[in-house]
Design a protein around this motif. Structure first.
Motif, PDB file in Angstrom:
ATOM      1  N   ARG A  11       0.910  -1.240  -0.105  1.00 36.34           N
ATOM      2  CA  ARG A  11      -0.015   0.043  -0.226  1.00 36.34           C
ATOM      3  C   ARG A  11       0.895   1.202  -0.159  1.00 36.34           C
ATOM      4  NH1 ARG A  11      -3.761  -2.353   4.861  1.00 36.34           N
ATOM      5  NH2 ARG A  11      -4.675  -3.836   3.593  1.00 36.34           N
ATOM      6  N   ASN A  12       0.505   2.197  -0.754  1.00 33.56           N
ATOM      7  CA  ASN A  12       1.181   3.441  -0.798  1.00 33.56           C
ATOM      8  C   ASN A  12       0.511   4.395   0.748  1.00 33.56           C
ATOM      9  OD1 ASN A  12       2.680   3.649  -3.130  1.00 33.56           O
ATOM     10  ND2 ASN A  12       0.776   3.431  -4.459  1.00 33.56           N
ATOM     11  N   THR A  13       1.510   4.992   1.220  1.00 32.09           N
ATOM     12  CA  THR A  13       1.090   5.055   2.445  1.00 32.09           C
ATOM     13  C   THR A  13       1.825   6.604   2.571  1.00 32.09           C
ATOM     14  OG1 THR A  13       1.430   4.812   5.216  1.00 32.09           O
ATOM     15  CG2 THR A  13       3.066   3.924   3.762  1.00 32.09           C
ATOM     16  N   PRO A  14       1.392   7.384   3.192  1.00 32.66           N
ATOM     17  CA  PRO A  14       2.109   8.952   3.868  1.00 32.66           C
ATOM     18  C   PRO A  14       2.637   8.842   4.831  1.00 32.66           C
ATOM     19  CG  PRO A  14      -0.420   9.055   4.060  1.00 32.66           C
ATOM     20  CD  PRO A  14      -0.285   7.734   3.847  1.00 32.66           C
ATOM     21  N   TYR A  15       2.581   7.925   5.490  1.00 32.38           N
ATOM     22  CA  TYR A  15       3.410   7.927   6.874  1.00 32.38           C
ATOM     23  C   TYR A  15       4.178   6.343   6.977  1.00 32.38           C
ATOM     24  CZ  TYR A  15       0.235   5.407   9.796  1.00 32.38           C
ATOM     25  OH  TYR A  15      -0.639   4.349  10.482  1.00 32.38           O
ATOM     26  N   PHE A  16       4.894   6.539   7.777  1.00 30.98           N
ATOM     27  CA  PHE A  16       5.889   5.168   7.848  1.00 30.98           C
ATOM     28  C   PHE A  16       6.562   5.259   9.199  1.00 30.98           C
ATOM     29  CE2 PHE A  16       9.474   2.129   6.860  1.00 30.98           C
ATOM     30  CZ  PHE A  16       8.754   1.297   6.122  1.00 30.98           C
ATOM     31  N   VAL A  17       6.491   3.997   9.814  1.00 28.28           N
ATOM     32  CA  VAL A  17       6.997   3.691  11.164  1.00 28.28           C
ATOM     33  C   VAL A  17       8.066   2.777  10.980  1.00 28.28           C
ATOM     34  CG1 VAL A  17       6.798   3.201  13.676  1.00 28.28           C
ATOM     35  CG2 VAL A  17       4.650   4.159  12.332  1.00 28.28           C
ATOM     36  N   ASN A  18       9.246   3.365  11.377  1.00 31.75           N
ATOM     37  CA  ASN A  18      10.672   2.226  11.111  1.00 31.75           C
ATOM     38  C   ASN A  18      11.392   2.396  12.272  1.00 31.75           C
ATOM     39  OD1 ASN A  18      12.681   0.657  10.452  1.00 31.75           O
ATOM     40  ND2 ASN A  18      13.610   2.158   9.235  1.00 31.75           N
ATOM     41  N   THR A  19      10.921   1.350  13.219  1.00 29.87           N
ATOM     42  CA  THR A  19      11.804   1.288  14.578  1.00 29.87           C
ATOM     43  C   THR A  19      13.064   1.065  14.614  1.00 29.87           C
ATOM     44  OG1 THR A  19      10.692  -1.032  14.925  1.00 29.87           O
ATOM     45  CG2 THR A  19       9.524   0.648  16.055  1.00 29.87           C
ATOM     46  N   GLY A  20      13.658   0.245  13.218  1.00 34.71           N
ATOM     47  CA  GLY A  20      14.803   0.088  13.104  1.00 34.71           C
ATOM     48  C   GLY A  20      15.899   1.150  13.158  1.00 34.71           C
ATOM     49  N   ASN A  21      15.293   2.742  13.040  1.00 36.64           N
ATOM     50  CA  ASN A  21      15.885   3.703  13.275  1.00 36.64           C
ATOM     51  C   ASN A  21      16.365   4.125  14.623  1.00 36.64           C
ATOM     52  OD1 ASN A  21      16.334   4.113  10.648  1.00 36.64           O
ATOM     53  ND2 ASN A  21      14.743   5.642  10.362  1.00 36.64           N
ATOM     54  N   TYR A  22      15.855   3.488  15.596  1.00 32.13           N
ATOM     55  CA  TYR A  22      16.181   3.947  17.090  1.00 32.13           C
ATOM     56  C   TYR A  22      17.834   3.396  17.103  1.00 32.13           C
ATOM     57  CZ  TYR A  22      11.588   4.306  18.556  1.00 32.13           C
ATOM     58  OH  TYR A  22      10.083   5.038  18.750  1.00 32.13           O
ATOM     59  N   LYS A  23      18.741   4.262  17.695  1.00 29.05           N
ATOM     60  CA  LYS A  23      20.146   3.819  17.782  1.00 29.05           C
ATOM     61  C   LYS A  23      20.825   4.308  18.801  1.00 29.05           C
ATOM     62  CE  LYS A  23      20.725   6.909  13.638  1.00 29.05           C
ATOM     63  NZ  LYS A  23      19.296   7.039  13.340  1.00 29.05           N
ATOM     64  N   THR A  24      20.354   4.864  19.718  1.00 31.08           N
ATOM     65  CA  THR A  24      21.216   5.485  20.582  1.00 31.08           C
ATOM     66  C   THR A  24      20.737   5.035  22.190  1.00 31.08           C
ATOM     67  OG1 THR A  24      19.905   7.532  21.211  1.00 31.08           O
ATOM     68  CG2 THR A  24      21.352   7.860  19.475  1.00 31.08           C
ATOM     69  N   GLY A  25      21.503   5.073  22.983  1.00 32.05           N
ATOM     70  CA  GLY A  25      20.966   4.641  24.811  1.00 32.05           C
ATOM     71  C   GLY A  25      20.156   5.615  24.960  1.00 32.05           C
ATOM     72  N   GLU A  26      20.005   6.666  24.876  1.00 36.21           N
ATOM     73  CA  GLU A  26      18.865   7.612  25.261  1.00 36.21           C
ATOM     74  C   GLU A  26      17.467   7.395  24.663  1.00 36.21           C
ATOM     75  OE1 GLU A  26      17.572  12.297  25.262  1.00 36.21           O
ATOM     76  OE2 GLU A  26      19.399  11.782  24.400  1.00 36.21           O
ATOM     77  N   GLN A  27      17.541   7.003  23.342  1.00 32.00           N
ATOM     78  CA  GLN A  27      16.374   6.682  22.657  1.00 32.00           C
ATOM     79  C   GLN A  27      15.738   5.355  23.060  1.00 32.00           C
ATOM     80  OE1 GLN A  27      17.646   6.675  18.604  1.00 32.00           O
ATOM     81  NE2 GLN A  27      17.282   8.767  18.277  1.00 32.00           N
ATOM     82  N   ILE A  28      16.662   4.133  23.146  1.00 25.20           N
ATOM     83  CA  ILE A  28      16.279   3.059  23.955  1.00 25.20           C
ATOM     84  C   ILE A  28      15.380   3.010  25.316  1.00 25.20           C
ATOM     85  CG2 ILE A  28      18.276   1.797  24.274  1.00 25.20           C
ATOM     86  CD1 ILE A  28      15.477   0.128  22.278  1.00 25.20           C
ATOM     87  N   ALA A  29      16.344   4.040  25.882  1.00 29.29           N
ATOM     88  CA  ALA A  29      15.953   4.186  27.269  1.00 29.29           C
ATOM     89  C   ALA A  29      14.549   4.633  27.577  1.00 29.29           C
ATOM     90  CB  ALA A  29      17.008   5.026  28.346  1.00 29.29           C
ATOM     91  N   LYS A  30      14.220   5.668  26.576  1.00 32.00           N
ATOM     92  CA  LYS A  30      12.979   6.493  26.497  1.00 32.00           C
ATOM     93  C   LYS A  30      12.044   5.493  26.088  1.00 32.00           C
ATOM     94  CE  LYS A  30      14.085  11.079  26.139  1.00 32.00           C
ATOM     95  NZ  LYS A  30      14.447  12.518  25.289  1.00 32.00           N
ATOM     96  N   LEU A  31      12.059   4.794  25.168  1.00 31.98           N
ATOM     97  CA  LEU A  31      11.342   3.811  24.366  1.00 31.98           C
ATOM     98  C   LEU A  31      10.588   2.801  25.603  1.00 31.98           C
ATOM     99  CD1 LEU A  31       9.953   3.193  21.863  1.00 31.98           C
ATOM    100  CD2 LEU A  31      11.917   1.582  21.161  1.00 31.98           C
TER     101      LEU A  31
END
Length: 220
Positions: free
Chosen positions: A30-50
């Motif tokens: 499907r052609n979608t106007p938004y995309f979620v790619n959790t593979g883009n989390y890449k720092t300690g701060e991000q994974i801690a918040k997530l």
């Protein structure tokens, strides 16, 4: 309803370049106007918040009423690990976690599961990123049922895209619920994202495409 914590999660995903707007094609074509790619989390701060966002949702929906958490390979692995750490750090709830290998290991202890070994009577919760067509869940369930007589009642994801699955009139999440009896809990839904975009004029160019997409593919 768009709460402050949902708004914070949407902004967090955008700041990590995990939630993006533009023109994309999903796995289901499907052609979608938004995309979620959790593979883009890449720092300690991000994974801690997530981990904190997941832990908060787990705490308010199932509390301590589960035996272990499972993260399906590959994206579910850091998610389950971060959620397990945050549940302990934030709420003092210490629960085991485990995940699968995509490929069987033929040396050492062997097998495809790493971490906790589920046993009969266990209540397992699944930690995933998004459900689009429910394919990953259908691959995961035989692995979990192969561990013994376990119950899987709840699954936690970042975004509920609310999209129709294989059966017209039903979302992939409804199908997962009917097929396996699993309740899916999402930190945010596509409606929350739409609501968020409506609050700022700078997203006026995205809104029409978003609304078209929702009208075409979403069951709200």
């Amino acid at each position: 309803m768009l709460t402050e914590s949902k708004k914070a999660f949407i902004e967090f995903m955008m700041s990590a370049d995990v939630l993006r707007f533009g023109s994309f094609v999903t796995k289901s074509g499907r052609n979608t106007p938004y995309f979620v790619n959790t593979g883009n989390y890449k720092t300690g701060e991000q994974i801690a918040k997530l981990g904190k966002f997941y832990a908060s949702l787990i705490k308010e929906t199932v509390g301590e009423d589960f035996s272990a958490m499972f993260g399906p390979a590959y994206k579910g692995i850091p998610l389950a690990t971060a959620a397990a750490a945050s549940l302990y750090n934030e709420y003092g709830i210490s629960k085991p976690y485990f995940f699968n290998r995509k490929e069987e290991k033929d040396h050492g202890e062997g097998g495809s599961l790493v971490g906790y070994k589920p046993k009969d009577g266990d209540k397992i919760i699944i930690i995933e990123d998004v459900i689009t067509a429910g394919t990953a869940v259908r691959e995961t369930m035989p692995i979990l049922y192969g561990c013994g007589n376990v119950k899987v009642n709840d699954m936690f994801i970042s975004v509920n895209r609310c999209e129709v699955g294989k059966v017209p009139g039903k979302t992939a999440i409804m199908e997962v619920n009917e097929e396996f009896g699993i309740k899916v809990h999402a930190i945010v839904t596509v409606e929350d994202i739409h609501e968020y975009l409506k609050q700022s004029e700078k997203y006026n160019n995205i809104l029409p495409a978003m609304e078209d997409y929702m009208a075409k593919y979403c069951i709200l």
